[in-house]
Design an enzyme around this catalytic site. Structure first.
Site, PDB file in Angstrom:
ATOM      1  N   CYS A 265       7.950 -12.282   4.933  1.00  0.00           N
ATOM      2  CA  CYS A 265       7.779 -10.998   5.606  1.00  0.00           C
ATOM      3  C   CYS A 265       6.455 -10.991   6.372  1.00  0.00           C
ATOM      4  O   CYS A 265       5.446 -11.477   5.870  1.00  0.00           O
ATOM      5  CB  CYS A 265       7.763  -9.863   4.582  1.00  0.00           C
TER       6      CYS A 265
ATOM      7  N   CYS B 257      15.552  -3.361   8.748  1.00  0.00           N
ATOM      8  CA  CYS B 257      15.087  -4.740   8.893  1.00  0.00           C
ATOM      9  C   CYS B 257      15.636  -5.508   7.699  1.00  0.00           C
ATOM     10  O   CYS B 257      15.492  -5.072   6.560  1.00  0.00           O
ATOM     11  CB  CYS B 257      13.561  -4.787   8.874  1.00  0.00           C
TER      12      CYS B 257
ATOM     13  N   CYS C  68      14.110 -10.861   5.988  1.00  0.00           N
ATOM     14  CA  CYS C  68      13.882 -11.832   4.909  1.00  0.00           C
ATOM     15  C   CYS C  68      15.205 -12.422   4.415  1.00  0.00           C
ATOM     16  O   CYS C  68      15.205 -13.438   3.726  1.00  0.00           O
ATOM     17  CB  CYS C  68      13.062 -11.229   3.777  1.00  0.00           C
TER      18      CYS C  68
ATOM     19  N   CYS D  52      12.458  -1.181   6.338  1.00  0.00           N
ATOM     20  CA  CYS D  52      12.450  -2.346   5.440  1.00  0.00           C
ATOM     21  C   CYS D  52      13.557  -2.243   4.381  1.00  0.00           C
ATOM     22  O   CYS D  52      13.582  -1.306   3.579  1.00  0.00           O
ATOM     23  CB  CYS D  52      11.094  -2.414   4.752  1.00  0.00           C
TER      24      CYS D  52
ATOM     25  N   GLY E 292       0.559   0.307  -5.139  1.00  0.00           N
ATOM     26  CA  GLY E 292      -0.727  -0.377  -5.078  1.00  0.00           C
ATOM     27  C   GLY E 292      -1.613  -0.004  -6.236  1.00  0.00           C
ATOM     28  O   GLY E 292      -1.900   1.182  -6.430  1.00  0.00           O
TER      29      GLY E 292
ATOM     30  N   CYS F 141       0.812  -1.208   0.000  1.00  0.00           N
ATOM     31  CA  CYS F 141       0.000   0.000   0.000  1.00  0.00           C
ATOM     32  C   CYS F 141       0.850   1.265   0.000  1.00  0.00           C
ATOM     33  O   CYS F 141       2.033   1.234   0.319  1.00  0.00           O
ATOM     34  CB  CYS F 141      -0.879   0.067   1.251  1.00  0.00           C
TER      35      CYS F 141
ATOM     36  N   TYR G 182      14.039  -2.430  -3.851  1.00  0.00           N
ATOM     37  CA  TYR G 182      13.086  -2.699  -4.915  1.00  0.00           C
ATOM     38  C   TYR G 182      11.828  -1.837  -4.895  1.00  0.00           C
ATOM     39  O   TYR G 182      11.407  -1.307  -5.920  1.00  0.00           O
ATOM     40  CB  TYR G 182      12.707  -4.188  -4.845  1.00  0.00           C
TER      41      TYR G 182
ATOM     42  N   ASP H   5      19.448  -8.222 -11.451  1.00  0.00           N
ATOM     43  CA  ASP H   5      18.077  -8.188 -10.920  1.00  0.00           C
ATOM     44  C   ASP H   5      18.158  -7.919  -9.424  1.00  0.00           C
ATOM     45  O   ASP H   5      19.206  -8.117  -8.807  1.00  0.00           O
ATOM     46  CB  ASP H   5      17.344  -9.505 -11.208  1.00  0.00           C
ATOM     47  N   ASP H   6      17.023  -7.470  -8.841  1.00  0.00           N
ATOM     48  CA  ASP H   6      17.072  -7.056  -7.437  1.00  0.00           C
ATOM     49  C   ASP H   6      16.867  -8.191  -6.453  1.00  0.00           C
ATOM     50  O   ASP H   6      17.326  -8.121  -5.315  1.00  0.00           O
ATOM     51  CB  ASP H   6      16.046  -5.942  -7.185  1.00  0.00           C
TER      52      ASP H   6
ATOM     53  N   ASN I 291      -0.462   1.613   5.714  1.00  0.00           N
ATOM     54  CA  ASN I 291       0.431   0.804   4.905  1.00  0.00           C
ATOM     55  C   ASN I 291       1.160  -0.121   5.872  1.00  0.00           C
ATOM     56  O   ASN I 291       1.766   0.356   6.818  1.00  0.00           O
ATOM     57  CB  ASN I 291       1.434   1.718   4.183  1.00  0.00           C
ATOM     58  N   GLY I 292       1.074  -1.423   5.644  1.00  0.00           N
ATOM     59  CA  GLY I 292       1.828  -2.329   6.502  1.00  0.00           C
ATOM     60  C   GLY I 292       0.993  -3.480   7.012  1.00  0.00           C
ATOM     61  O   GLY I 292      -0.052  -3.812   6.451  1.00  0.00           O
TER      62      GLY I 292
ATOM     63  N   SER J 244      13.282  -1.652 -11.720  1.00  0.00           N
ATOM     64  CA  SER J 244      13.952  -1.436 -10.433  1.00  0.00           C
ATOM     65  C   SER J 244      15.441  -1.778 -10.468  1.00  0.00           C
ATOM     66  O   SER J 244      16.191  -1.357  -9.599  1.00  0.00           O
ATOM     67  CB  SER J 244      13.261  -2.251  -9.346  1.00  0.00           C
TER      68      SER J 244
HETATM   69  S1  SF4 Z   1      11.112  -8.954   6.435  1.00  0.00           S
HETATM   70 FE1  SF4 Z   1      12.047  -8.215   4.498  1.00  0.00          FE
HETATM   71  S2  SF4 Z   1      10.361  -7.390   3.273  1.00  0.00           S
HETATM   72 FE2  SF4 Z   1       9.637  -7.571   5.411  1.00  0.00          FE
HETATM   73  S3  SF4 Z   1      10.017  -5.564   6.361  1.00  0.00           S
HETATM   74 FE3  SF4 Z   1      11.814  -6.840   6.803  1.00  0.00          FE
HETATM   75  S4  SF4 Z   1      13.212  -6.408   5.088  1.00  0.00           S
HETATM   76 FE4  SF4 Z   1      11.196  -5.685   4.463  1.00  0.00          FE
END
Ligand code: SF4
Length: 493
Positions: free
Chosen positions: A416, A471, A474, A270, A60, A34, A276, A379-380, A137-138, A317
């Site tokens: 995620c 963060c 992932c 994030c 979005g 979003c 990306y 690629d990302d 958003n989230g 991207s």
């Molecule tokens: S887990 Fe990955 S996609 Fe989710 S907020 Fe953390 S860095 Fe972003």
């Protein structure tokens, strides 16, 4: 309907509800969920909202909506939401129906099963003190347990969106609105950027770790808030700063006040926003994304040089990173892959055969550029690996003699829980296969991923410096909040 919260009837009566599959269903890419936009004390706020949301459209494409408040007319509420792009949902007549000097707006993606107008935002409620609109958003990790608790206490939810929990928490409180909102925000665990509007106030809040981006700008005597700085630029607003983790900004007829609902801890923006999601012309925490992505390409070149004839990036991207890789290696950058920008949504069912056609409809290899050449393809990220295989095959069919894949992020191994639509862990190719097995699966001559350290350095450092904290769960499984691996991990918005 519940005593505390009653959803207002929807004004939407259009018939253009798009049943087609979304932009990235053929492209096996992660999906941002979003984008949010808000403005306060701006004449003709809905027109500004239109341009702001349009700039955030990449976040979005499923639905778009706006709610305005006219403070000169007793704080009256007006709203409109529809399925589709901002330009499909809003026209001049509909904008004229949204008078006011305050606006919150939203663009949304959704997973297929949730694709319905009832979940489009802003969500609008009536409660004992008047009207309430919420755009977010989230994802709220603990929304299911809060929802269950509230339902046991008699609350009746009107949507399947977890965003609704905040409205119920506010409505059930006996405290004043701001105190009730602070209490409600304190209860939420996850990654979220909230815009909450009543007849008299606009509240702006970012989760305790700043997982989802949210920025503040100034326009004349008013304020503008958006998921990305590109929306501020489009509106002519001047960037002031990023909304801080755990911050609550309150705007009303007394002006603007800065408060907190959580103490300042670790920032964990994030990492995929840098890699990306966000537009290259946006800045996050003062870092321009085109420049950061170029540095990712340069780092990748230093870590995994390969002798080749051309470098190309998967549009859009990865183009910045491809330019960086080419600059670092001296191998010429070429447009070896072209994205057809005019396909829009694809109204076909994604059978295997049609998926293949869909890829060609959306992406083409430029034969004259790649024929007879050794190609480095930047690629990302790789999610399931299916898209990478298709793109490598596109390049080979166009005559590339070698295809070397370079990925500007570490292997994506964990789902995620903060609002990015990711498949289950068992579908993430990097969690199931070795790097050599991935190479074979995508038919590449070689493949490397940017190292964890290389990525952090490229963005600008994550060494405990609060402003640069990210963060990267992932990649490294280090989630900044408790998560429940059995819970819903798609977005609340
Ligand atoms: S887990 Fe990955 S996609 Fe989710 S907020 Fe953390 S860095 Fe972003």
């Amino acid at each position: 309907m519940s005593d505390e919260v009653m959803q207002l009837s929807q004004l939407w009566t259009g018939s253009h509800y798009n049943e087609g599959i979304g932009r990235d269903d053929i492209f096996d890419k992660l999906r941002e969920e979003c984008g949010v936009f808000g403005a306060f004390n701006i004449p003709d706020a809905s027109s500004l909202g239109y341009y702001g949301l349009h700039a955030l459209q990449h976040r979005g494409e499923e639905s778009s909506g706006m709610c305005t408040v006219d403070s000169r007319n007793g704080g009256s509420f007006n709203y409109y939401r529809g399925m589709g792009l901002v330009k499909e949902v809003f026209n001049q007549e509909r904008l004229d129906g949204l008078p006011g000097d305050r606006v919150i707006g939203h663009v949304r993606y959704s997973t297929a099963g949730e694709s319905k107008l009832g979940n489009a935002q802003p969500l609008i409620f009536k409660y004992r003190d008047g009207d309430l609109a919420v755009a977010t958003n989230g994802n709220i990790v603990n929304a299911p347990s809060i929802r269950e608790e509230l339902e046991q206490q008699g609350s009746i939810f009107q949507t399947t969106s977890d965003t609704e929990v905040i409205a119920h928490l506010i409505a059930r409180s006996s405290k004043d609105f701001v105190s009730a909102a602070k209490d409600a925000l304190q209860r939420l665990i996850g990654g979220f950027a909230f815009l909450i509007m009543t007849n008299g106030k606009l509240l702006v809040a970012s989760d305790a770790h700043g997982l989802r981006p949210l920025v503040m700008g100034k326009l004349g005597e008013g304020y503008v808030f958006a998921s990305e700085t590109c929306a501020l630029e489009t509106c002519g607003a001047v960037y002031e700063r990023d909304v801080q983790p755990g911050e609550l900004i309150i705007l009303d007829s007394d002006g603007i006040r800065f408060d907190r609902f959580e103490k300042l801890e670790r920032r964990a923006t994030c990492a995929m926003e840098y890699i990306y999601f966000a537009r290259p012309d946006s800045d996050i925490n003062g870092i321009n994304l085109h420049s950061a992505r170029k540095r990712m390409g340069q780092k990748l070149a230093l870590e995994s040089f390969v002798d080749a004839d051309v470098v190309t990036g998967v549009p859009d991207s990865s183009i910045s990173a491809a330019i960086g890789y080419a600059e670092q290696t001296g191998i010429p950058y070429e447009l070896g892959l072209i994205k057809n920008k005019y396909t829009g949504r694809t109204f076909i069912q994604p059978s295997q055969e049609l998926r293949e056609k869909g890829v060609k409809m959306k992406l083409s290899a430029v034969r004259k550029v790649v024929e007879g050449k050794r190609v480095v393809m930047i690629d990302d990220s790789i999610v399931r690996g299916t898209t990478s295989l298709r793109i490598v095959n596109l390049l080979r069919e166009a005559g590339a003699t070698e295809v070397h894949v370079r990925i500007t992020s570490p292997p994506f191994m964990n789902p995620c829980y903060y609002g990015i639509d990711t498949p289950d862990r068992k579908e993430l190719i990097a969690s199931q296969k070795t790097v050599e097995e991935i190479r074979q699966a995508i038919n590449a001559d070689s493949i490397t991923f940017l190292s964890h350290e290389g990525f952090i350095e490229a963005v600008g450092g994550n060494d405990g410096e609060f402003n640069r904290g990210m963060c990267m769960a992932c990649f490294d499984n280090d989630y900044p909040t408790p998560v429940d691996p059995t819970s819903e991990k798609s977005c609340s918005c």
